[in-house]
Scaffold this motif. Structure first.
Motif, PDB file in Angstrom:
ATOM      1  N   ARG A 222      30.469  52.302  19.669  1.00  0.00           N
ATOM      2  CA  ARG A 222      31.319  51.228  20.825  1.00  0.00           C
ATOM      3  C   ARG A 222      30.746  53.328  21.090  1.00  0.00           C
ATOM      4  NH1 ARG A 222      33.777  47.396  22.394  1.00  0.00           N
ATOM      5  NH2 ARG A 222      34.626  46.476  20.529  1.00  0.00           N
ATOM      6  N   LEU A 223      30.690  54.576  20.465  1.00  0.00           N
ATOM      7  CA  LEU A 223      30.902  55.788  21.180  1.00  0.00           C
ATOM      8  C   LEU A 223      28.774  56.103  21.981  1.00  0.00           C
ATOM      9  CD1 LEU A 223      31.596  58.344  23.147  1.00  0.00           C
ATOM     10  CD2 LEU A 223      31.205  59.244  20.485  1.00  0.00           C
ATOM     11  N   ALA A 224      28.137  55.079  21.644  1.00  0.00           N
ATOM     12  CA  ALA A 224      26.834  54.990  21.754  1.00  0.00           C
ATOM     13  C   ALA A 224      26.641  54.046  22.935  1.00  0.00           C
ATOM     14  CB  ALA A 224      26.255  54.650  20.982  1.00  0.00           C
ATOM     15  N   ALA A 225      27.221  53.424  22.533  1.00  0.00           N
ATOM     16  CA  ALA A 225      26.810  52.137  23.676  1.00  0.00           C
ATOM     17  C   ALA A 225      27.983  52.879  25.158  1.00  0.00           C
ATOM     18  CB  ALA A 225      27.760  50.608  23.111  1.00  0.00           C
ATOM     19  N   VAL A 226      28.672  53.076  25.036  1.00  0.00           N
ATOM     20  CA  VAL A 226      29.690  53.410  26.469  1.00  0.00           C
ATOM     21  C   VAL A 226      28.451  55.367  27.090  1.00  0.00           C
ATOM     22  CG1 VAL A 226      30.919  55.088  25.635  1.00  0.00           C
ATOM     23  CG2 VAL A 226      31.779  54.063  27.388  1.00  0.00           C
ATOM     24  N   VAL A 227      28.352  55.782  25.766  1.00  0.00           N
ATOM     25  CA  VAL A 227      27.752  56.793  26.676  1.00  0.00           C
ATOM     26  C   VAL A 227      26.605  57.053  27.416  1.00  0.00           C
ATOM     27  CG1 VAL A 227      26.187  58.798  25.473  1.00  0.00           C
ATOM     28  CG2 VAL A 227      28.624  58.004  25.126  1.00  0.00           C
ATOM     29  N   VAL A 228      24.901  55.003  26.809  1.00  0.00           N
ATOM     30  CA  VAL A 228      23.936  54.869  27.306  1.00  0.00           C
ATOM     31  C   VAL A 228      24.341  54.175  28.334  1.00  0.00           C
ATOM     32  CG1 VAL A 228      22.840  53.517  27.380  1.00  0.00           C
ATOM     33  CG2 VAL A 228      22.847  54.713  24.954  1.00  0.00           C
ATOM     34  N   ALA A 292      31.763  66.489  33.344  1.00  0.00           N
ATOM     35  CA  ALA A 292      33.119  66.816  33.228  1.00  0.00           C
ATOM     36  C   ALA A 292      33.067  66.330  35.095  1.00  0.00           C
ATOM     37  CB  ALA A 292      33.599  68.089  33.338  1.00  0.00           C
ATOM     38  N   LYS A 293      32.725  65.154  35.202  1.00  0.00           N
ATOM     39  CA  LYS A 293      32.809  64.352  36.672  1.00  0.00           C
ATOM     40  C   LYS A 293      33.075  63.680  36.186  1.00  0.00           C
ATOM     41  CE  LYS A 293      30.417  67.775  38.340  1.00  0.00           C
ATOM     42  NZ  LYS A 293      31.532  68.526  39.545  1.00  0.00           N
ATOM     43  N   GLU A 294      33.413  62.662  37.472  1.00  0.00           N
ATOM     44  CA  GLU A 294      34.592  61.361  37.559  1.00  0.00           C
ATOM     45  C   GLU A 294      33.045  60.358  37.561  1.00  0.00           C
ATOM     46  OE1 GLU A 294      36.780  58.426  40.580  1.00  0.00           O
ATOM     47  OE2 GLU A 294      36.149  60.480  40.828  1.00  0.00           O
ATOM     48  N   ASN A 295      31.556  60.442  38.008  1.00  0.00           N
ATOM     49  CA  ASN A 295      31.310  59.528  37.578  1.00  0.00           C
ATOM     50  C   ASN A 295      30.373  59.561  35.402  1.00  0.00           C
ATOM     51  OD1 ASN A 295      29.147  61.382  37.764  1.00  0.00           O
ATOM     52  ND2 ASN A 295      27.975  59.984  38.675  1.00  0.00           N
ATOM     53  N   THR A 296      30.686  60.673  35.029  1.00  0.00           N
ATOM     54  CA  THR A 296      30.232  61.095  33.735  1.00  0.00           C
ATOM     55  C   THR A 296      30.571  61.305  32.294  1.00  0.00           C
ATOM     56  OG1 THR A 296      31.059  63.041  34.105  1.00  0.00           O
ATOM     57  CG2 THR A 296      28.406  62.217  34.522  1.00  0.00           C
ATOM     58  N   ILE A 297      32.145  61.390  33.049  1.00  0.00           N
ATOM     59  CA  ILE A 297      33.366  60.762  32.069  1.00  0.00           C
ATOM     60  C   ILE A 297      33.462  59.468  31.244  1.00  0.00           C
ATOM     61  CG2 ILE A 297      34.756  62.988  33.449  1.00  0.00           C
ATOM     62  CD1 ILE A 297      36.511  60.724  34.104  1.00  0.00           C
ATOM     63  N   LEU A 298      34.147  59.537  29.937  1.00  0.00           N
ATOM     64  CA  LEU A 298      34.044  58.505  28.668  1.00  0.00           C
ATOM     65  C   LEU A 298      35.500  57.462  28.999  1.00  0.00           C
ATOM     66  CD1 LEU A 298      31.893  59.418  26.143  1.00  0.00           C
ATOM     67  CD2 LEU A 298      31.311  58.829  27.747  1.00  0.00           C
ATOM     68  N   MET A 299      36.588  58.372  29.099  1.00  0.00           N
ATOM     69  CA  MET A 299      37.350  58.115  29.153  1.00  0.00           C
ATOM     70  C   MET A 299      38.229  56.699  30.090  1.00  0.00           C
ATOM     71  SD  MET A 299      40.558  58.753  27.358  1.00  0.00           S
ATOM     72  CE  MET A 299      40.114  60.952  27.198  1.00  0.00           C
ATOM     73  N   ASP A 300      38.736  55.729  29.348  1.00  0.00           N
ATOM     74  CA  ASP A 300      38.945  54.692  29.547  1.00  0.00           C
ATOM     75  C   ASP A 300      37.870  53.435  30.596  1.00  0.00           C
ATOM     76  OD1 ASP A 300      41.745  55.168  30.035  1.00  0.00           O
ATOM     77  OD2 ASP A 300      41.378  56.588  32.414  1.00  0.00           O
ATOM     78  N   ASP A 302      36.698  52.048  28.025  1.00  0.00           N
ATOM     79  CA  ASP A 302      36.052  51.269  26.696  1.00  0.00           C
ATOM     80  C   ASP A 302      37.377  51.186  26.212  1.00  0.00           C
ATOM     81  OD1 ASP A 302      36.225  49.594  24.228  1.00  0.00           O
ATOM     82  OD2 ASP A 302      33.805  49.879  24.237  1.00  0.00           O
ATOM     83  N   LYS A 303      38.346  50.936  26.492  1.00  0.00           N
ATOM     84  CA  LYS A 303      39.938  50.865  25.832  1.00  0.00           C
ATOM     85  C   LYS A 303      40.167  50.616  24.490  1.00  0.00           C
ATOM     86  CE  LYS A 303      41.583  50.444  30.061  1.00  0.00           C
ATOM     87  NZ  LYS A 303      42.289  52.145  30.241  1.00  0.00           N
ATOM     88  N   LYS A 304      38.577  49.324  23.484  1.00  0.00           N
ATOM     89  CA  LYS A 304      38.668  49.615  22.543  1.00  0.00           C
ATOM     90  C   LYS A 304      38.767  51.195  22.351  1.00  0.00           C
ATOM     91  CE  LYS A 304      38.519  44.805  22.296  1.00  0.00           C
ATOM     92  NZ  LYS A 304      37.949  43.810  21.321  1.00  0.00           N
ATOM     93  N   ALA A 308      40.563  53.847  19.203  1.00  0.00           N
ATOM     94  CA  ALA A 308      40.272  54.252  18.175  1.00  0.00           C
ATOM     95  C   ALA A 308      40.024  55.020  17.734  1.00  0.00           C
ATOM     96  CB  ALA A 308      38.434  53.845  17.447  1.00  0.00           C
ATOM     97  N   CYS A 309      39.747  56.791  18.278  1.00  0.00           N
ATOM     98  CA  CYS A 309      39.901  57.286  18.627  1.00  0.00           C
ATOM     99  C   CYS A 309      41.226  58.086  18.739  1.00  0.00           C
ATOM    100  CB  CYS A 309      38.773  57.727  19.966  1.00  0.00           C
ATOM    101  SG  CYS A 309      37.588  58.280  19.985  1.00  0.00           S
TER     102      CYS A 309
END
Length: 385
Positions: A222-228, A292-300, A302-304, A308-309
């Motif tokens: 999921r982390l790899a997917a959400v970064v992409v 650490a910009k609004e359009n690059t942060i990962l939080m929220d 992908d709730k799953k 998991a984190c």
């Protein structure tokens, strides 16, 4: 900033009061005076007092702010109280602030010590200044989110969480250690919870059917997917030479990491500026405008993944080691290095993906994990690493 870097700054500035005072006061285009801090680089410092600040004359001020032409406080004067008010002739401390991108680097001086025999009679800036602290402040979206000290007694660092324009939570820790205190405030700035994090944590079992291995597999995917997805949706047009996964190294949970995109124009600017740490600075995400910009942060996003984190971090807290999380982030960086970024990002020919800690201490060993040896050799040959 590491403690050694703060120590180096302290040594460099210890005898530089006159020079620094002249430099920073020369930038001041106007002064404002207040009976209570109108603003402070440590947002929680005066919070619980609940007092509102008012404009006053210099003679009645407790705080004086010298603003530069960009309307940023570059000098702060704090006056000793006298008869319930400040006394402009009794200057207690001076703070000099340097603003640069997402950072504020500061120094605090008190007046030189005045003795009466063997007894300390007071301080006097007319006799010079004595350096008592150096600090670094990190901003995100214009708000102060981290403060690091050299000389603070209660902590070496603190992180600040906001709810709207109000400080909601402050977490305190020592350099290289996990946080030892967490303070929560209400909307009026009053402390509603003060938790000693050094106390043993009551262990909660993982949900039925969930293991550390299953969590690691889910997080990696999921982390790899959400970064992409996040980088693609950011629609960065400028050429980028790297994608970094930045993880904390001050005792906070490592997951989620924070992606940073290094722009080629910024790399060239840093290298042109030069200096002993120029090469290292090109790989530190905190120097990237796209970090650490609004359009690059990962939080929220992908709730799953967030869930998991949280579970993974919690288990590692019980175990007292974050090494499994670091290795997991390295695996994700290696996975992302195999992505065809040409379709999602305007990349340079030497573009790489890597993971790095906040201070860059793990950079060299981490690069070997996600960057092919031939490409790494080319970067070294070009003196870019």
């Amino acid at each position: 900033m590491s403690k050694s870097a703060l120590c180096s700054r302290f040594i460099a500035e210890e005898k530089a009061f006159s020079r620094l005072r002249k430099l920073f006061e020369s930038k001041v285009v106007r002064w404002e005076y207040w009976d209570w801090p109108e603003w402070h680089w440590e947002p929680d410092y005066f919070l619980d007092a609940g007092q509102k600040s008012k404009h006053v004359t210099k003679a009645r001020a407790k705080f004086g702010y010298g603003y530069d032409k960009e309307n940023k406080a570059t000098v702060i004067h704090e006056f000793d109280e006298f008869g319930g008010f400040g006394c402009a002739d009794n200057l207690h401390s001076m703070q000099f602030l340097r603003w640069s991108g997402r950072k504020i680097v500061g120094s605090q001086f008190h007046g030189a010590t005045v003795y009466a025999g063997d007894r300390v009679a007071g301080t006097d800036f007319k006799l010079g200044g004595q350096l008592t602290d150096v600090f670094e402040v990190t901003l995100s979206e214009g708000r102060i989110v981290r403060v690091e000290h050299l000389m603070e007694q209660s902590c070496d660092w603190k992180t600040i969480e906001w709810e709207g324009d109000k400080v909601r939570k402050v977490t305190l820790g020592m350099h290289g250690r996990k946080p030892h205190q967490e303070i929560t405030y209400d909307k009026k700035g009053k402390v509603i919870d003060d938790i000693d994090l050094s106390e043993p944590i009551k262990r909660k079992p993982l949900p039925k059917g969930v293991t550390m291995n299953s969590l690691a597999k889910e997080i990696r995917k999921r982390l790899a997917a959400v970064v992409v997805q996040t980088i693609t949706e950011a629609k960065v047009k400028e050429p980028a030479y790297c994608l970094a996964l930045n993880y904390d190294c001050e005792g906070n949970p490592l997951l989620l990491p924070e992606p940073g995109i290094g722009l080629e124009s910024e790399r060239q600017a840093i290298l042109k500026r030069g200096g002993r740490d120029a090469k290292l600075d090109t790989w530190q995400p905190e120097n990237f405008s796209l970090f650490a910009k609004e359009n690059t942060i990962l939080m929220d996003r992908d709730k799953k993944l967030d869930r998991a984190c949280d579970l993974y971090n919690r288990e590692l807290e019980y175990k007292g080691s974050d090494e499994p999380a670091r290795k997991l982030i390295l695996q994700v960086a290696a996975d992302l290095a195999k992505v065809n970024w040409k379709e999602k990002l305007n990349t340079t020919d030497d573009f790489i993906v890597y993971a790095v800690d906040t201070y860059g201490a793990d950079l060299k060993k981490n690069l070997k994990f996600s960057v092919p040896s031939k490409q790494l050799a080319k970067l070294k040959a070009s003196k870019l690493i």
